[in-house]
Enzyme design. Structure first.
Site, mmCIF file in Angstrom:
data_model
loop_
_atom_site.group_PDB
_atom_site.id
_atom_site.type_symbol
_atom_site.label_atom_id
_atom_site.label_comp_id
_atom_site.label_asym_id
_atom_site.label_seq_id
_atom_site.Cartn_x
_atom_site.Cartn_y
_atom_site.Cartn_z
ATOM 1 N N ASN A 182 2.162 1.853 5.687
ATOM 2 C CA ASN A 182 3.031 1.043 6.544
ATOM 3 C C ASN A 182 2.359 0.632 7.852
ATOM 4 O O ASN A 182 3.019 0.102 8.742
ATOM 5 C CB ASN A 182 4.339 1.780 6.842
ATOM 6 C CG ASN A 182 4.140 3.073 7.626
ATOM 7 O OD1 ASN A 182 3.044 3.366 8.098
ATOM 8 N ND2 ASN A 182 5.202 3.850 7.768
ATOM 9 N N LYS A 183 1.057 0.864 7.966
ATOM 10 C CA LYS A 183 0.356 0.481 9.189
ATOM 11 C C LYS A 183 -0.124 -0.972 9.099
ATOM 12 O O LYS A 183 -0.240 -1.552 8.019
ATOM 13 C CB LYS A 183 -0.829 1.417 9.431
ATOM 14 C CG LYS A 183 -0.418 2.869 9.683
ATOM 15 C CD LYS A 183 0.537 2.999 10.857
ATOM 16 C CE LYS A 183 0.761 4.445 11.285
ATOM 17 N NZ LYS A 183 1.525 5.229 10.304
ATOM 18 N N THR A 184 -0.433 -1.550 10.266
ATOM 19 C CA THR A 184 -0.801 -2.967 10.324
ATOM 20 C C THR A 184 -1.991 -3.276 9.430
ATOM 21 O O THR A 184 -2.002 -4.267 8.697
ATOM 22 C CB THR A 184 -1.097 -3.386 11.776
ATOM 23 O OG1 THR A 184 0.078 -3.140 12.567
ATOM 24 C CG2 THR A 184 -1.479 -4.858 11.860
#
Length: 366
Positions: A182-184
């Protein structure tokens, strides 16, 4: 009606090409050309001299703390309002977390609270850049320098985040990043460690790879770990770095659309404060009245819109509870919601989310 998730990774660019190269060449484990290519590209992007990749963001923190020699008898000042990995890794070294409060406007750690918490046993300060907004790195860096303290930056949520034009992670003695799904930018699981000192960086590299001797095969002379990233993960990460600017631009546009559409409601968006670049890892809102937070999340869930609550303060967790009162952290955590924040969110989905939030408040303010 299709569910709108709170997050989903954007897997475009050269990911398939690079991963297929790993598969066809057989380099799928923790050796291979993509490891060094990703580390070099990441270091260049954030403006660091070098970086070393690891299996996830949590082990990145543990590795960094261990490489600094933090352990039993040491105190590490840390915001209570953070993801639990920040605290767990301090505990895993044998050190003691000293919880401090956060600032209402930025959601970041309060530098004055850090100052007030310093004791003769304080060894380090952990600055956690939450939800894409940076901490006040001028104040925190000055405090650490004046009191001869180590500065650890937890940048798990701070890729693309800058303080006065300087990327977070380049202020501290060590810094860590996460590449969870879910990180950029993501590698599925994965993380990165930066270090100011070449000696600390060398120690990180040894510790993450079972402490193997650099001069003697299969000779291990220190207690160490297997914290290595795989070549496949690094291949995905390199492809993500190549499109990072477009991902960050898209997330900022989504945050701006939320701000405009939700203006006038009894809530506030998490906006940049001061000379910063907010990367909007998560687009967040804080309701004015904490009583409305959970009913609003329930309403959005009924509208097939997934959200996340803000992190509960660590000082209230059973395994690391502390007898302190931190009013800002406790208030923030009960009022905050992370909205769908992924780069592929469409304008139609954004309108549906904002319309559902607006309808909730109209129903509950009549």
């Amino acid at each position: 009606m299709a569910i709108i998730p709170v997050y989903e990774p954007y897997l475009g660019g050269n990911i398939s090409l690079y991963v297929n190269e790993c598969l066809t060449t057989g380099w799928i484990s923790s050796r291979g050309a993509f490891i060094s290519r990703f580390e070099k590209a990441f270091a260049e992007y954030v403006g660091a001299p070098q970086a070393t990749s690891v299996a996830n963001g949590t082990v990145a923190l543990h590795l960094a703390l261990d490489a600094l020699g933090i352990g039993i008898g040491d105190e590490v000042i840390v915001p209570s309002f953070t993801y639990i990995a920040s605290v767990n890794t301090i505990l895993q070294t044998g050190a003691t977390p000293i919880y401090v409060d956060s600032l209402e406007d930025t959601l970041q750690v309060d530098p004055q609270a850090i100052r007030n918490a310093i004791t003769p046993r304080t060894r380090a300060v952990m600055a956690v850049h939450l939800y894409g907004h940076p901490c006040d790195m001028d104040a925190i860096s000055t405090l650490c320098r004046d009191h001869d303290l180590l500065l650890v930056e937890d940048c798990a949520e701070g890729f693309g985040t800058r303080w006065k034009g300087q990327h977070v992670g380049t202020f501290g003695d060590v810094a860590t990043f996460s590449f969870f799904g879910n990180k950029t930018i993501t590698t599925g699981e994965g993380g990165m460690v930066l270090a100011r000192s070449a000696d600390v960086m060398d120690k990180c590299r040894r510790l993450k790879s079972q402490g193997v001797s650099p001069t003697r095969e299969y000779w291990h002379d220190i207690l160490a770990y297997n914290y290595r990233m795989t070549n496949i993960q690094a291949a995905i990460g390199l492809a993500q770095i190549e499109i990072a600017d477009s991902l960050l631009a898209r997330k900022k546009a989504i945050a701006q659309s939320y701000k405009q559409a939700l203006a006038g409601l009894p809530l506030r968006t998490h906006d940049p404060v001061g000379p910063v670049d907010h990367s909007f890892w998560m687009c967040s809102i804080l309701v004015d009245d904490h009583v409305q937070r959970d009913p609003l999340r329930k309403h959005l869930a009924e509208c097939q819109i997934e959200t996340r609550p803000f992190f509960p303060p660590a000082h209230l967790m059973p395994h690391c509870r502390a007898n302190v009162t931190l009013p800002a952290a406790e208030s923030i955590s009960t009022r905050g919601i992370n909205l769908p924040s992924y780069p592929g969110l469409t304008s139609e989905q954004s309108e549906r989310i904002c319309g559902s939030i607006t309808s909730f408040f109209r129903q509950n303010l009549i």
